[in-house]
Design a protein around this motif. Structure first.
Motif, mmCIF file in Angstrom:
data_model
loop_
_atom_site.group_PDB
_atom_site.id
_atom_site.type_symbol
_atom_site.label_atom_id
_atom_site.label_comp_id
_atom_site.label_asym_id
_atom_site.label_seq_id
_atom_site.Cartn_x
_atom_site.Cartn_y
_atom_site.Cartn_z
ATOM 1 N N SER A 98 0.820 -1.203 0.000
ATOM 2 C CA SER A 98 0.000 0.000 0.000
ATOM 3 C C SER A 98 0.863 1.266 0.000
ATOM 4 C CB SER A 98 -0.930 -0.010 1.212
ATOM 5 O OG SER A 98 -1.784 1.109 1.215
ATOM 6 N N GLN A 102 1.110 4.255 -2.899
ATOM 7 C CA GLN A 102 0.958 5.677 -2.583
ATOM 8 C C GLN A 102 2.148 6.475 -3.109
ATOM 9 O OE1 GLN A 102 -1.706 7.146 -1.322
ATOM 10 N NE2 GLN A 102 -0.702 9.135 -1.566
ATOM 11 N N THR A 127 2.875 -7.331 -3.460
ATOM 12 C CA THR A 127 1.529 -7.910 -3.473
ATOM 13 C C THR A 127 1.579 -9.389 -3.836
ATOM 14 O OG1 THR A 127 0.609 -5.771 -4.129
ATOM 15 C CG2 THR A 127 -0.787 -7.706 -4.437
ATOM 16 N N ALA A 199 -3.929 3.130 -5.950
ATOM 17 C CA ALA A 199 -3.489 3.321 -4.567
ATOM 18 C C ALA A 199 -4.678 3.324 -3.610
ATOM 19 C CB ALA A 199 -2.707 4.630 -4.446
ATOM 20 N N TRP A 202 -5.826 -0.205 -3.075
ATOM 21 C CA TRP A 202 -4.926 -0.934 -2.164
ATOM 22 C C TRP A 202 -5.148 -0.512 -0.719
ATOM 23 C CZ3 TRP A 202 -3.897 -2.747 -6.764
ATOM 24 C CH2 TRP A 202 -3.106 -3.880 -6.894
ATOM 25 N N HIS A 203 -5.336 0.765 -0.476
ATOM 26 C CA HIS A 203 -5.585 1.235 0.889
ATOM 27 C C HIS A 203 -6.863 0.613 1.447
ATOM 28 C CE1 HIS A 203 -2.302 3.714 -0.027
ATOM 29 N NE2 HIS A 203 -2.927 4.839 -0.333
ATOM 30 N N LEU A 206 -6.281 -2.993 2.288
ATOM 31 C CA LEU A 206 -5.471 -3.079 3.501
ATOM 32 C C LEU A 206 -6.342 -2.855 4.738
ATOM 33 C CD1 LEU A 206 -2.801 -3.205 5.075
ATOM 34 C CD2 LEU A 206 -2.495 -0.760 4.587
#
Length: 232
Positions: A98, A102, A127, A199, A202-203, A206
């Motif tokens: 993550s 970013q 990943t 991004a 992914w956040h 997470l």
């Protein structure tokens, strides 16, 4: 049910914040005395709005699964699956992934092509390590006797983490498409929007993963029990 309600409350808060950012509740003609003609702020890109809607659906799906997990524990108490230590390593790897995404978004915004490529490569590699680590964690659990068709806690663990892994795979495909579009002569700033969406995705994954770990370790259940006692 408590998890679903908590998620819906968080979703409503996020929507309210987004509407406030879009100035949909403002009345500039009352402030200036001039009738509004056009919106000062640019409209939200459709792909961004689409991703938020998709994340809301994904979040609702995991919220329902988490709620079913907690309700089943309350109805027929069972022993939670002892998570292998590798799960914590995988969590750290997902955090790194993550962070790399970013950094890639920031690099694209500033037009730094080399840093963008390196960050996307690092994000994709980390990943992939996460997915391989999860498959290895499953093998550790099956070797220790926690089979898919065994205890309910193990079944929930395989189902929910497997579904999370499928969403990770989908994100890797999308990131690969974005990366392939970065031709040698292209400008990184043109890909900033797409990389920023990756991004954001992914956040979100997470955050979902951390919530799932809290449930599987029992931390989330203690928080929910505290919330129930306060609401009563």
């Amino acid at each position: 049910m408590s998890i679903v309600l908590a998620f819906l409350a968080l979703l409503v808060a996020a929507i309210g914040w987004w509407l406030a950012q879009q100035r949909l509740f403002s009345k500039p003609w009352l402030e200036t005395g001039i009738q509004p003609m056009t919106m000062d702020s640019p409209a939200t890109p459709p792909e961004t709005l689409g991703l938020w809607i998709f994340l809301a659906v994904v979040g609702a799906l995991f919220a329902m699964l988490g709620s079913a997990f907690v309700l089943q524990i309350d109805a027929t108490p069972w022993q939670l699956v002892p998570l292998p230590r590798l799960v914590w390593v995988n969590t750290g790897v997902l955090v790194l992934s993550s962070v790399f995404l970013q950094i890639a978004a920031i690099a694209a915004r500033h037009g730094e092509m080399r840093l963008l490529n390196l960050s996307l490569a690092a994000g994709g590699a980390s990943t992939l390590v996460f997915l391989v680590g999860q498959i290895t964690a499953w093998k550790v659990l099956t070797t220790s006797g926690h089979l898919l068709a065994g205890a309910p806690a193990a079944s929930f663990f395989y189902l929910i983490t497997g579904l999370h892994g499928l969403h990770i795979l989908g994100g890797m495909v999308a990131m690969g498409i974005v990366w392939l579009r970065l031709a040698p002569g292209s400008r990184p700033k043109q890909a900033h929007a797409a990389v920023a969406l990756c991004a954001l995705y992914w956040h979100a994954l997470l955050f979902i993963w951390i919530v799932l770990i809290a449930l599987f370790t029992g931390w989330g259940n203690e928080v929910l029990a505290l919330c129930r006692s306060v609401l009563r």
